[in-house]
Design a protein around this motif. Structure first.
Motif, mmCIF file in Angstrom:
data_model
loop_
_atom_site.group_PDB
_atom_site.id
_atom_site.type_symbol
_atom_site.label_atom_id
_atom_site.label_comp_id
_atom_site.label_asym_id
_atom_site.label_seq_id
_atom_site.Cartn_x
_atom_site.Cartn_y
_atom_site.Cartn_z
ATOM 1 N N LEU A 223 0.493 -0.618 0.110
ATOM 2 C CA LEU A 223 0.266 -0.324 0.207
ATOM 3 C C LEU A 223 0.918 1.224 0.106
ATOM 4 C CD1 LEU A 223 -2.481 -0.657 2.385
ATOM 5 C CD2 LEU A 223 -2.754 -1.267 0.017
ATOM 6 N N ASP A 225 2.387 4.485 1.492
ATOM 7 C CA ASP A 225 2.656 4.346 3.265
ATOM 8 C C ASP A 225 3.974 5.497 3.240
ATOM 9 O OD1 ASP A 225 3.795 3.881 5.498
ATOM 10 O OD2 ASP A 225 4.030 1.631 5.655
ATOM 11 N N LEU A 228 7.237 4.931 4.142
ATOM 12 C CA LEU A 228 8.638 4.219 4.180
ATOM 13 C C LEU A 228 9.420 5.440 3.339
ATOM 14 C CD1 LEU A 228 6.881 1.770 1.800
ATOM 15 C CD2 LEU A 228 8.281 1.739 3.587
ATOM 16 N N ASP A 229 8.584 6.865 3.477
ATOM 17 C CA ASP A 229 9.699 8.124 3.203
ATOM 18 C C ASP A 229 11.018 8.627 4.228
ATOM 19 O OD1 ASP A 229 9.307 8.642 0.152
ATOM 20 O OD2 ASP A 229 7.484 9.844 0.925
ATOM 21 N N PRO A 273 12.514 3.993 -13.400
ATOM 22 C CA PRO A 273 13.047 4.468 -11.756
ATOM 23 C C PRO A 273 12.130 5.039 -11.383
ATOM 24 C CG PRO A 273 14.207 5.660 -13.607
ATOM 25 C CD PRO A 273 13.161 5.620 -13.944
ATOM 26 N N GLY A 274 12.337 5.139 -10.008
ATOM 27 C CA GLY A 274 11.632 5.179 -8.423
ATOM 28 C C GLY A 274 10.191 4.704 -8.435
ATOM 29 N N GLU A 275 10.413 2.666 -9.183
ATOM 30 C CA GLU A 275 9.054 2.690 -8.606
ATOM 31 C C GLU A 275 9.169 1.303 -7.298
ATOM 32 O OE1 GLU A 275 7.275 0.526 -12.088
ATOM 33 O OE2 GLU A 275 9.242 1.424 -12.874
ATOM 34 N N GLY A 276 10.310 1.434 -6.604
ATOM 35 C CA GLY A 276 10.352 1.069 -5.009
ATOM 36 C C GLY A 276 10.710 -0.376 -5.008
ATOM 37 N N LYS A 277 11.942 -0.682 -6.397
ATOM 38 C CA LYS A 277 12.779 -1.435 -6.339
ATOM 39 C C LYS A 277 13.887 -1.552 -4.803
ATOM 40 C CE LYS A 277 14.194 0.000 -9.787
ATOM 41 N NZ LYS A 277 14.206 1.223 -10.236
ATOM 42 N N SER A 278 14.339 -0.310 -4.102
ATOM 43 C CA SER A 278 15.482 -0.837 -3.831
ATOM 44 C C SER A 278 14.415 -0.916 -1.731
ATOM 45 C CB SER A 278 16.399 0.609 -3.361
ATOM 46 O OG SER A 278 16.956 0.932 -4.676
ATOM 47 N N THR A 279 13.161 0.093 -2.196
ATOM 48 C CA THR A 279 12.626 -0.505 -0.733
ATOM 49 C C THR A 279 11.929 -1.751 -0.734
ATOM 50 O OG1 THR A 279 11.797 1.963 -1.221
ATOM 51 C CG2 THR A 279 10.027 0.622 -0.119
ATOM 52 N N ARG A 304 22.046 4.528 -9.204
ATOM 53 C CA ARG A 304 22.404 5.407 -7.606
ATOM 54 C C ARG A 304 21.739 3.760 -6.699
ATOM 55 N NH1 ARG A 304 17.032 8.109 -10.452
ATOM 56 N NH2 ARG A 304 17.678 8.514 -12.337
ATOM 57 N N TYR A 310 19.057 3.590 2.408
ATOM 58 C CA TYR A 310 17.990 3.498 3.416
ATOM 59 C C TYR A 310 18.232 2.382 4.798
ATOM 60 C CZ TYR A 310 15.342 4.324 -1.271
ATOM 61 O OH TYR A 310 14.370 5.683 -2.072
ATOM 62 N N ASN A 433 3.072 -1.922 -5.998
ATOM 63 C CA ASN A 433 3.296 -0.683 -5.227
ATOM 64 C C ASN A 433 2.601 0.310 -5.389
ATOM 65 O OD1 ASN A 433 5.324 -0.229 -3.179
ATOM 66 N ND2 ASN A 433 6.318 1.058 -4.549
ATOM 67 N N ARG A 434 2.932 1.114 -3.628
ATOM 68 C CA ARG A 434 2.082 2.308 -3.975
ATOM 69 C C ARG A 434 0.975 2.221 -3.819
ATOM 70 N NH1 ARG A 434 6.286 6.382 -4.173
ATOM 71 N NH2 ARG A 434 5.110 7.756 -2.737
HETATM 72 N N1 LIG Z 1 4.778 2.052 -0.822
HETATM 73 C C1 LIG Z 1 5.553 2.755 -1.069
HETATM 74 N N2 LIG Z 1 4.742 4.390 -0.407
HETATM 75 C C2 LIG Z 1 5.003 5.265 0.067
HETATM 76 N N3 LIG Z 1 6.161 5.452 -0.967
HETATM 77 C C3 LIG Z 1 7.267 4.816 -0.974
HETATM 78 C C4 LIG Z 1 6.140 3.388 -1.690
HETATM 79 N N4 LIG Z 1 7.578 2.633 -1.719
HETATM 80 C C5 LIG Z 1 8.367 3.356 -2.271
HETATM 81 N N5 LIG Z 1 8.033 4.547 -2.073
HETATM 82 C C6 LIG Z 1 9.304 5.768 -2.217
HETATM 83 O O1 LIG Z 1 9.423 5.683 -3.063
HETATM 84 C C7 LIG Z 1 10.986 6.314 -3.715
HETATM 85 C C8 LIG Z 1 11.411 5.581 -4.384
HETATM 86 O O2 LIG Z 1 11.391 4.096 -3.665
HETATM 87 P P1 LIG Z 1 12.974 3.209 -4.248
HETATM 88 O O3 LIG Z 1 13.919 4.603 -3.379
HETATM 89 O O4 LIG Z 1 12.686 2.424 -3.478
HETATM 90 O O5 LIG Z 1 12.548 3.055 -5.591
HETATM 91 P P2 LIG Z 1 13.596 2.697 -6.731
HETATM 92 O O6 LIG Z 1 12.732 1.765 -7.909
HETATM 93 O O7 LIG Z 1 14.788 1.417 -6.025
HETATM 94 O O8 LIG Z 1 14.434 4.210 -7.607
HETATM 95 P P3 LIG Z 1 15.519 4.270 -8.597
HETATM 96 O O9 LIG Z 1 14.853 4.030 -9.405
HETATM 97 O O10 LIG Z 1 15.651 5.314 -8.070
HETATM 98 O O11 LIG Z 1 16.430 3.361 -7.904
HETATM 99 C C9 LIG Z 1 11.745 6.630 -1.888
HETATM 100 O O12 LIG Z 1 11.518 7.420 -1.461
HETATM 101 C C10 LIG Z 1 9.988 5.752 -1.164
HETATM 102 O O13 LIG Z 1 10.429 5.826 0.010
#
Ligand SMILES: Nc1ncnc2c1ncn2[C@@H]1O[C@H](COP(=O)(O)OP(=O)(O)OP(=O)(O)O)[C@@H](O)[C@H]1O
Ligand SMILES: [Mg+2]
Length: 495
Positions: A223, A225, A228-229, A273-279, A304, A310, A433-434
């Motif tokens: 969800l 959240d 998570l930021d 980018p930024g879809e939440g992989k690292s999270t 990156r 994290y 995600n999200r």
């Molecule tokens: N479920 C979630 N709810 C709210 N925020 C989230 C969620 N998942 C990830 N985020 C936020 O989104 C941002 C990007 O997440 P993350 O770094 O995991 O993405 P990424 O795919 O690894 O990005 P990159 O492509 O730059 O490596 C972060 O600030 C993270 O805290």
């Protein structure tokens, strides 16, 4: 046909759920417009009179009957006089109106009541008193005119049976009717816009979308959240948050994916980018370590790196040093938590990340890590912009794609899955995600099939390290049906 109809209804319901605010706005705008127009409109008043056309002085019933038939014939001839300019002109003169005959005639409507010799005349005007005066005068003039015309021929006469009254209640605007009409039209426009919006929406939103576009199921949903930021690792501290539950469910689902040959080296990637992989990578790794598995998390996004940040670890030396031969794995792997999890930082950014990650050195490193751990979780860059994740996927047991609900485009997810298919990499599943809470409720995302388990049936305990090893050794031992649960449903969720 029936299935198609159901599907359409489902689409409409989904469009309404996600665009309900458009419907509400439509109704409010419709009400506001209808209210304003009603308020601006000039009120109109009407006054009616009823006239009877009859043959005077019939000596007996037969003559009266004949007279009645005759009146019915005559009435059709005379009624148009009421809406004509000639009588209107006389009314204007009598009442001294500042109007043209055509204007007065336009205010009059006349109809013969069915099966009778009665005419109903209605005058509508901006003044209630003037409407009444015109109706009354018109009745008199009509009666006189008919008498004149019939004088030497028959005894047909017109009598006023209902005098017109001054009616102060306006007949127009009908405020309630206008408001109801405005609300209904607003609702329809809102519905149209919601459907259009859902048709134009080309983002990934449902488990069905994921299955169709990637060919893989949803292995879990996380969800939206906001926590998570600030606090990226939720599985360690905040044991009961919704998102930590989601990551634990993904861990469990992973273990059910291929019980005979469970994936050990897992690449976590995404389309863009930024879809939440690292999270996902950090939380999946910590969740796996919590269940007793030995896990190493590799920060293979050399461009990156976010994993170390994290997790609050140092990022100086790491993977790129090990691959370049300038550091030893044991020197740079950092323990995390109670020691079940180690993290290999990215290390300095090399000029050629893709080459380094696709090298024979990287393959042998992954082999070493595989031998020493139960799980190797590899955080990578997105698949579409660079080839890093693709080259790593070939050396891994499988990949997880994370995709951002309502943001990742459908073509992006499809292309990411295509990239993996082209190089024969195994896509284990997709994490949605999200997902906003509202969408999760609306689409019934959860950890089941929407099919409740028998009472008293409890989920299988998380495998402890020893148990995991035992299962690993006895690969073909069937799971005990009395103690296991259905495979968690996030992988087969309904949309
Ligand atoms: N479920 C979630 N709810 C709210 N925020 C989230 C969620 N998942 C990830 N985020 C936020 O989104 C941002 C990007 O997440 P993350 O770094 O995991 O993405 P990424 O795919 O690894 O990005 P990159 O492509 O730059 O490596 C972060 O600030 C993270 O805290
Ligand atoms: Mg990342």
């Amino acid at each position: 046909m029936r299935a198609g109809a159901l599907l359409d209804l489902k689409d409409v319901l989904q469009a309404v759920r996600s665009g309900w605010w458009l419907l509400v706005t439509g109704v409010l705008v419709g009400l506001a417009l209808a209210g304003t127009l009603s308020w601006l409109a000039t009120p109109l008043y009407s006054s009616s009179t009823r006239l009877v056309v009859a043959v005077a002085g019939a000596p007996d019933t037969s003559a009266a009957y004949q007279g009645n038939l005759f009146s019915q014939q005559r009435i059709n001839t005379y009624t148009p006089l009421l809406t004509g300019k000639s009588l209107a002109g006389e009314v204007i003169d009598e009442l001294d109106l500042d109007l043209s005959p055509a204007q007065v005639a336009g205010k009059v409507s006349a109809r013969v009541l069915p099966d009778s010799t009665m005419i109903e005349v209605t005058v509508t005007d901006t003044s209630a008193a003037r409407a009444q005066a015109i109706a009354a005068e018109l009745g008199r003039r009509f009666s006189d005119r008919v008498t004149e015309l019939e004088e030497d021929v028959t005894a047909v006469r017109v009598t006023t049976v209902e005098e017109p009254e001054v009616n102060e209640n306006p007949v127009s605007p009908g405020v309630n009717r206008n408001l109801a009409l405005g609300a209904v039209l607003g609702l329809l426009v809102g519905l149209g816009l919601a459907l259009l919006r859902s048709r134009l929406d080309n983002t990934v939103k449902t488990a069905d979308d994921v299955q169709t576009l990637s060919g893989a199921g949803v292995i879990g949903t996380v969800l939206e959240d906001p926590k998570l930021d600030d606090q990226h690792v939720v599985t360690s501290r905040d044991g009961h948050s919704l998102s930590s539950e989601s990551f634990r469910a993904i861990r469990t689902n992973l273990q059910f994916l291929n019980v005979d040959n469970p994936p050990k080296v897992i690449v976590v990637t995404s389309s863009v980018p930024g879809e939440g992989k690292s999270t996902l990578a950090v939380n999946l790794a910590t969740a796996l370590a919590q269940s007793g598995s030995r896990v190493i998390l590799v920060e293979a996004d050399l461009r990156r790196p976010r994993v170390t940040r994290y997790m609050g670890l140092v990022g100086g030396a790491g993977l790129s040093n090990v691959l370049a031969g300038t550091a030893d794995l044991s020197e740079v792997a950092q323990p995390w938590g109670d020691g079940k999890l180690s993290v290999l930082a990215a290390g300095p950014m090399p000029p050629n990340p893709s080459e380094l990650l696709g090298s024979e050195h990287m393959r042998s490193l992954l082999q070493v890590l595989r031998d020493e751990h139960d799980f190797v979780i590899v955080d990578t860059p997105p698949l579409l912009p660079v080839t890093d994740a693709a080259v790593l996927s070939v050396a891994a047991d499988g990949c997880l794609i994370t995709t951002r609900h309502g943001a990742t485009r459908r073509d992006q997810l499809a292309e990411a899955a295509n990239v993996l298919a082209r190089i024969d990499a195994k896509l284990l599943g997709v994490v949605l995600n999200r997902v906003p809470q509202s969408a999760a409720i609306a689409r019934g995302y959860g950890y089941g099939y929407g099919y409740a388990a028998d009472p008293g049936r409890v989920p299988v305990a998380e495998p402890k390290r020893e148990r995991g090893r035992r299962i690993g050794r006895r690969r073909h031992a069937p799971l005990d049906p009395a103690t296991t649960t259905e495979p968690p449903g996030a992988g087969g969720m309904s949309s």
